[in-house]
Every structure is written in structure tokens, then in C-alpha cells.
Design a protein around this motif. Structure first.
Motif: not given
Length: 591
Positions: A162-167, A169-172
Motif C-alpha cells: 500500500r502507498s499513499m499521498v495527501f491530496g 483537499d486534505g484527504m488521503i
């Protein structure tokens, strides 16, 4: 945000042996066109380091070693570096790697198969296969107690990272890979990009049909969301290319039956007897392709001022390297050039990790911002040491954060509009008595029909409407927040001779029972019925089951949205019915 001196760095990892036969979960077996070629790992000596090729003026140097099995990294506002190690199941902290005092990496978090990392508002977010955690970052860089936000992400399967960034809009934005090479997933959150609130309480499917998108980022100038998807295996040396996709809410990107701009995957059996050409028409094509099997990994946009100005607004992507191509591909870092906010070409940035004969490799790049190697555990720094470039691109000054408006426009689409029952032009013709054996008018919907439990679609029936050639069903919740109304079910082209829908219909785009019935996308981002899921403790939400009888069948592809269906149906309504039920989740569900 404080800018650090390591403007762009990335991670390197060794290969993991992969299976050599195509995974076929259903349908007739397809011939595997796989050449298994695994370049042998070689130690990264000083001589080999000097053989790495970068554009003129750039320099690469080792700043840390002995890290072992490093995967992804995140950098805090003060420049502290966090490195995930999947095999060890931990997160390392590295402080001031460019300073005179070389600090020993310090383990600061432990969870099995730790992988995705992101920093936001003084916190470190961490993802394992099925869980999402958050912890406060202390002044010394260590972490507070880990708080579990999500514990029910899909199982791992073939792509557990799993990988992630914050957008903006403040969402993951959290990527979930497919569980297989090519198959029909039973969990719609597989092969998808999820949108998750920072407290973990809200999540939807932002985009789907993404086999394994590990690298993705928001363009700093346009706010557009770009991602690199890893292509299918077993289609030959040159198919499928690694895909650069413009990720947008509600779009589907082809996997598992369509790829690239016009490619068709012959493996497996398409559900609902949908033709492969139709599946392709339902899918959004890639924008650019890269060499097949290069294994695109992490991606980052450059906004700093340490590199020449011509690099601002461009992206960098790590290509981990192939295991299944006669002439190995990848084992490099590439630059993705943008002009006027649009991608135009890939070009080499760091090469030489793979020997000229393709038989050995010194590293397999994965992440960006830092480059740890997971065998020798080496951390690299890439810097520009050449003549300063002051010309740059026209308008190359980039904001610290991407603009919010583009993503918010997508997210708010379809929200703040009337229920179908309150729209003009649809309550015409014959009044249709819609009823259900699952619940009574304004009664409670049983728990087995909620998303907290089995999520079975409810039973519905109605009398035949004279002149009807098809029926449409729209289910909406006007009490949901923040998306109001929340669409729970879109069904259309229900055959005219069908006046009953049984409980527990399949959640696929096209059904064979009733034959030819199509299902569209709900607000969650999945296909078919999505059961009630009001927040625990909320007052009972209302769910309006709204039926339209039409004098036509709709010329729409499977997977259409509510608004697309209603636009096509307007002017063709010969009957209308409505049934409202309620659902409340007073107590947290039992695990």
C-alpha cells in the motif's frame, strides 16, 4: 514547509522472485508469454557508483548504508527521514543525514509488512496490508503511540504493498493493488485508488481498474492527479506498457481486460458476458506508456530550486526493473517532462544500475526523495552541482501546495442536488406500486442488507407498466454527509418483462439474470447495490428506492452514473414509483 537540502532523492531495493505462470482465476487458460530473466545482484562498489549516468551537472553520492530492505520514505517538515522496511516490519528514523554527525537509523514504529508512509500536519501516517495507522511526530523525530485508523483494507494477494499521498483537499489517497495478475475481483476496493479521511472514518473508491499503482502525485501547478500503473504480466516481452494515467474520480482504467490506449487482454472471462470491446469502451485510456515490465514505482513532482529551473513541474519516477522480459527493462530513474501542465515524454535520469549485458544489477529503484537499497541498505543523495540555470520554463515557479479546486470540483460532482423524487419531469405517467418483502414502507431495513453485514441487495417487485420497454432504479440517502444525497444503487435497462428483483443480486456491470440488466456506479465508487452504512450512533437514515418505467431502453454503456442515467431517461418516463425504508446503526458492529 521548510525546504531541505535533499531536494529529490529515492529508494532502491533488491528483487523478489515472482511466479512464472499466468494467474487465471476463471475462464479458459491463456498461454503464458513470459521470459524469466532475473539479473543477478552485484555489490555497489565505489567503481560501480562512478559508472552511474546522470545528466550533465548532477552528482550522486552515498550518505547512509546498512539500512536493509528499505522500501518507501517520507520526509517531515524539518527534514527528518522516515523509511519503511516491509520485511522487518518497521519504520526507521534518520536525522540530519547530510550533517557532520552521522546518526544511526533508529526504529520508531513496528507493525508487520509496514510499507506506505506520508507526513501531514505534524503526524506520520503508516500503511500495512490491511491497516492504516497514525502517530504524532515528537520534537526529536520519534513517534507517539500508534493509533489504528483502519483495520479492514482488502487482503494482499499478489500486490500487498500500500502507498499513499495527501491530496490538496486534505484527504488521503491510498492505492490498493489487485490480488492477482488478471481476474475478477470480489472486493471492489482491490485494483483501486481509495480516498480516505485523515481520521479513517470515511472512505470511498476514487478510481478503479488500476492493477498496481504505487507511484502517484498531484501536479503542483494544475492540481491534476497523475499515477503510474504497472502493466499485466504474461502478454510477452513488449506488452503491456507501464501506464501513465490521469486519475479522476469515477473513472475506470481498464484492468483486467483492457490496457494502454487500445489493448485487449485475452486472459480470463469478462463477467456478465460483456464484450471485451465494450469493456474497453468503458475504460479510460492511458496518457503515456513506458517500456513493458519496467515496474514503475514511486513518483514525485519537483518544485524545489536546487535543480535547474527547467526541472520545475516535471516528475520523477523510479523503475524497479523487470523479472519477466528477455531484455531486462527498468533498473533506472526517469524524468517525466511536462509542458504547460501536460506530460510529453519520459527520458532517462539515473541509469547504470543494470549492466550493459543485462546480467547483473546493483540496485532496483523504488521510492523518491531518498534512495535506500534493500540489500546493502545504501542511502543516496542526488544533487545538482553544475552551472546555475536561471532561464527555466515559462511560468516555472511552482506553489508549495497544488491548487484545491480541480479535485474539489470532481469530489462535489453530484452532491447538493435534489433526490430523484423531487426533480421535475420524472414523476409522470402511471403511479407504480413499488414494494419489498425485505422491509415495509417507511420500515426498518434488516441488517443483512447493510454494508455493516452481508450487504445483500433488497428484494423489490412492482406491477407491469403498460408501454414500458425498460425500468430504471435509483436508490438515494438524503441524510448522508458530506455527499448529499448518497447514491446507493443505479440500475437501468431492467427488461420490460421483469417486475421482480430477487434479494442478493450480483454487483457486476451487466447481469444475465435478469438478462441484460445494467448496473452503474454508486457514490462509494463501486458497481451495483451498496448497502446502508450511516455513521454509528446517527439517527436513522432514509433510503428512497425510486423506480422509473421508460418507453425506451437507454443507449448507455454499463457502469453509468446516476446523472448519466437520468439525463438519458428524461422525456421517456411513463411510470414512477417510490418506496422509502430506514436504517440505523446504533452500536458498533461486532468484528
Amino acid at each position: 514547509m521548510k525546504r531541505t537540502s535533499y531536494s529529490w532523492l529515492g529508494t532502491l531495493c533488491l528483487a523478489i522472485a515472482m511466479p512464472t505462470m499466468a494467474q487465471q482465476n476463471e475462464g479458459a487458460p491463456a498461454k503464458s508469454l513470459t521470459s524469466v530473466v532475473m539479473p543477478a545482484a552485484a555489490p555497489l562498489t565505489e567503481e560501480r557508483l562512478k559508472q552511474l549516468q546522470l545528466p550533465k551537472g548532477f552528482d550522486i553520492s552515498v550518505i547512509a548504508s546498512g539500512l536493509k530492505n528499505a522500501r518507501l520514505i517520507a520526509v517531515s517538515e524539518n527534514g527528518d527521514i522516515y523509511i519503511s522496511r516491509r520485511e522487518e516490519g518497521d519504520v526507521l528514523l534518520l536525522r540530519d543525514p547530510l550533517g557532520k554527525d552521522k546518526n544511526t537509523p533508529l526504529p520508531v514504529a513496528h507493525r508487520p509488512q509496514m510499507h506506505g508512509l506520508a507526513t501531514h500536519d505534524g503526524k506520520l501516517y503508516m500503511a500495512t496490508v490491511k491497516e492504516l495507522y497514525v502517530a504524532e511526530i515528537k520534537e526529536d523525530g520519534t513517534l507517539g503511540e500508534l493509533e489504528l485508523l483502519v483495520d479492514d483494507l482488502p487482503d494482499g494477494g499478489q500486490h500487498p504493498n500500500r502507498s499513499m499521498v495527501f491530496g490538496p483537499d486534505g484527504m488521503i489517497y491510498l492505492s490498493i493493488g489487485s490480488s492477482c495478475n488478471a481476474c475478477n475481483e470480489t472486493n471492489p476496493e482491490h485494483a483501486a485508488m481509495l480516498r480516505v479521511s485523515p481520521d479513517g472514518k470515511q472512505r470511498t473508491i476514487f478510481a478503479s481498474g488500476l492493477r498496481n499503482t504505487i507511484g502517484f502525485a498531484f501536479h503542483p501547478g494544475t492540481g491534476q492527479f497523475w499515477g503510474m500503473d504497472q502493466g499485466l504480466d504474461h502478454l510477452g516481452n513488449d506488452q503491456q506498457p507501464e501506464e501513465l494515467n490521469l486519475l479522476e474520480r469515477g473513472e475506470r482504467y481498464g484492468w483486467p481486460y483492457a490496457w494502454g490506449k487500445d489493448g485487449i487482454n485475452p486472459m480470463g472471462e469478462v463477467p456478465g458476458e460483456i464484450a471485451r470491446a465494450q469493456w474497453q469502451a468503458m475504460s479510460t485510456p492511458m496518457v503515456l506508456g513506458y517500456t513493458a515490465h519496467a515496474s514503475a514505482m514511486q513518483m514525485v513532482f519537483y518544485t524545489g530550486d536546487q535543480f535547474p529551473a527547467t526541472y520545475r513541474g516535471d516528475a520523477f519516477v523510479t523503475m524497479r526493473g523487470s523479472w519477466n522480459r528477455a531484455q531486462p527493462s527498468g533498473y533506472e530513474v526517469v524524468r517525466l517532462r511536462f509542458e504547460d501542465g501536460k506530460p510529453v515524454a519520459f527520458e532517462p535520469f539515473v541509469t547504470g544500475f543494470l549492466s550493459e549485458d543485462g546480467k547483473t544489477q546493483t540496485a532496483r529503484p523504488i521510492g523518491l526523495a531518498m534512495m535506500p537499497d534493500d540489500d546493502q541498505g545504501t542511502l543516496f543523495r542526488i544533487a545538482y552541482t553544475g552551472e546555475r540555470d536561471t532561464a527555466g520554463k515559462a511560468g516555472s515557479v511552482m506553489p508549495d501546495e497544488p491548487p484545491k479546486q480541480p479535485i474539489l470540483e470532481q469530489i462535489n460532482r453530484g452532491s447538493g442536488v435534489p433526490l430523484l423524487k423531487d426533480r421535475d419531469g420524472y414523476q409522470t405517467g402511471k403511479s407504480v406500486h413499488l414494494q419489498s418483502s425485505s422491509f415495509s414502507l417507511e420500515g426498518d431495513i434488516p441488517g443483512k442488507h447493510s454494508d455493516y453485514r452481508e450487504g445483500l441487495s433488497v428484494q423489490l417487485e412492482w406491477p407491469a407498466v403498460e408501454g414500458a420497454k425498460s425500468y430504471v432504479l435509483i436508490v438515494e440517502d438524503p441524510d448522508a454527509k458530506p455527499m448529499t444525497p448518497f447514491v446507493h444503487w443505479v440500475a437501468y435497462n431492467i427488461p420490460a418483462n421483469t417486475t421482480r428483483l430477487p434479494e442478493g443480486l450480483q454487483k457486476t456491470e451487466r447481469l444475465t439474470e435478469p438478462e441484460g440488466m445494467l448496473q452503474g456506479q454508486n457514490t462509494r465508487g463501486s458497481i451495483g447495490y451498496f448497502g446502508p452504512r450511516p455513521p454509528v450512533g446517527d439517527r436513522a437514515h432514509r433510503y428512497y428506492f425510486q423506480l422509473l418505467a421508460l418507453d425506451t431502453t437507454l443507449d448507455l454503456l454499463p457502469g453509468a452514473t446516476r446523472d448519466e442515467v437520468l439525463s438519458a431517461a428524461k422525456g421517456h418516463v411513463v411510470g414512477y414509483g417510490n418506496l422509502m425504508g430506514r436504517y440505523q446503526q446504533a452500536q458498533p458492529p461486532r468484528k
